[in-house]
Design a protein around this motif. Sequence first.
Motif, PDB file in Angstrom:
ATOM      1  N   MET A 133       0.840  -1.173   0.000  1.00  0.00           N
ATOM      2  CA  MET A 133       0.000   0.000   0.000  1.00  0.00           C
ATOM      3  C   MET A 133       0.893   1.247   0.000  1.00  0.00           C
ATOM      4  SD  MET A 133      -2.951   1.232   2.689  1.00  0.00           S
ATOM      5  CE  MET A 133      -3.936  -0.198   2.378  1.00  0.00           C
ATOM      6  N   ALA A 134       0.543   2.204  -0.850  1.00  0.00           N
ATOM      7  CA  ALA A 134       1.327   3.431  -0.951  1.00  0.00           C
ATOM      8  C   ALA A 134       1.109   4.310   0.277  1.00  0.00           C
ATOM      9  CB  ALA A 134       0.938   4.194  -2.213  1.00  0.00           C
ATOM     10  N   ASP A 135       2.157   4.988   0.672  1.00  0.00           N
ATOM     11  CA  ASP A 135       2.060   5.906   1.798  1.00  0.00           C
ATOM     12  C   ASP A 135       1.252   7.141   1.411  1.00  0.00           C
ATOM     13  OD1 ASP A 135       3.574   4.369   3.559  1.00  0.00           O
ATOM     14  OD2 ASP A 135       5.460   5.256   2.866  1.00  0.00           O
ATOM     15  N   ILE A 136       0.689   7.754   2.405  1.00  0.00           N
ATOM     16  CA  ILE A 136      -0.022   9.018   2.234  1.00  0.00           C
ATOM     17  C   ILE A 136       0.777  10.077   2.975  1.00  0.00           C
ATOM     18  CG2 ILE A 136      -2.130  10.324   2.673  1.00  0.00           C
ATOM     19  CD1 ILE A 136      -3.615   7.602   2.736  1.00  0.00           C
ATOM     20  N   THR A 137       1.084  11.168   2.283  1.00  0.00           N
ATOM     21  CA  THR A 137       1.765  12.297   2.888  1.00  0.00           C
ATOM     22  C   THR A 137       0.752  13.418   3.030  1.00  0.00           C
ATOM     23  OG1 THR A 137       3.847  11.681   1.834  1.00  0.00           O
ATOM     24  CG2 THR A 137       3.666  13.947   2.635  1.00  0.00           C
ATOM     25  N   ARG A 138       0.745  14.030   4.183  1.00  0.00           N
ATOM     26  CA  ARG A 138      -0.176  15.137   4.437  1.00  0.00           C
ATOM     27  C   ARG A 138       0.634  16.392   4.773  1.00  0.00           C
ATOM     28  NH1 ARG A 138      -4.959  12.294   4.816  1.00  0.00           N
ATOM     29  NH2 ARG A 138      -4.683  10.128   5.485  1.00  0.00           N
ATOM     30  N   LEU A 139       0.204  17.522   4.223  1.00  0.00           N
ATOM     31  CA  LEU A 139       0.871  18.799   4.480  1.00  0.00           C
ATOM     32  C   LEU A 139      -0.021  19.696   5.328  1.00  0.00           C
ATOM     33  CD1 LEU A 139       2.238  19.587   0.891  1.00  0.00           C
ATOM     34  CD2 LEU A 139       3.394  18.376   2.759  1.00  0.00           C
ATOM     35  N   ASP A 140       0.592  20.368   6.280  1.00  0.00           N
ATOM     36  CA  ASP A 140      -0.104  21.349   7.126  1.00  0.00           C
ATOM     37  C   ASP A 140      -1.366  20.760   7.742  1.00  0.00           C
ATOM     38  OD1 ASP A 140       1.924  23.030   6.309  1.00  0.00           O
ATOM     39  OD2 ASP A 140       0.709  24.082   4.827  1.00  0.00           O
ATOM     40  N   SER A 141      -1.164  19.655   8.452  1.00  0.00           N
ATOM     41  CA  SER A 141      -2.292  18.968   9.080  1.00  0.00           C
ATOM     42  C   SER A 141      -2.677  19.619  10.396  1.00  0.00           C
ATOM     43  CB  SER A 141      -1.937  17.508   9.342  1.00  0.00           C
ATOM     44  OG  SER A 141      -1.736  16.839   8.121  1.00  0.00           O
TER      45      SER A 141
END
Length: 117
Positions: A1-9
């Motif tokens: 499963m591909a990682d999820i990157t989140r910005l300014d959470s």
Amino acid sequence: MADITRLDSGPRMSQAAIHNGMVYLAGQVGVAGEGVAAQTKTILQRIDDLLARAGSDKSRILQATIWLDDMADFAEMNSVWDAWVDTSNPPARAAGESKLATPEYKVEIIIVAAQSA
């Protein structure tokens, strides 16, 4: 499963989520109380900044959804959009009228883009 990157959470949302080479931006708004053109310019700068941080740019935008609090402002918003958009790679786009989070917001733009190769 591909990682999820989140910005300014924050506790409610992230400003961007990146997954499988796709960039999903939260609805971007300008400075409450400013006019439509000024809010649109601020929004587009925020979009540029978020896309750059996500490894993308406006030439990679696939879809834009634009909400205006009053469709009478459509031409004013478009004058700023038209000066900004990559005319060689225009995205699919929709625009409509909606009540926004606060009456001082006049424009909100939501973007889906591909990351740069």
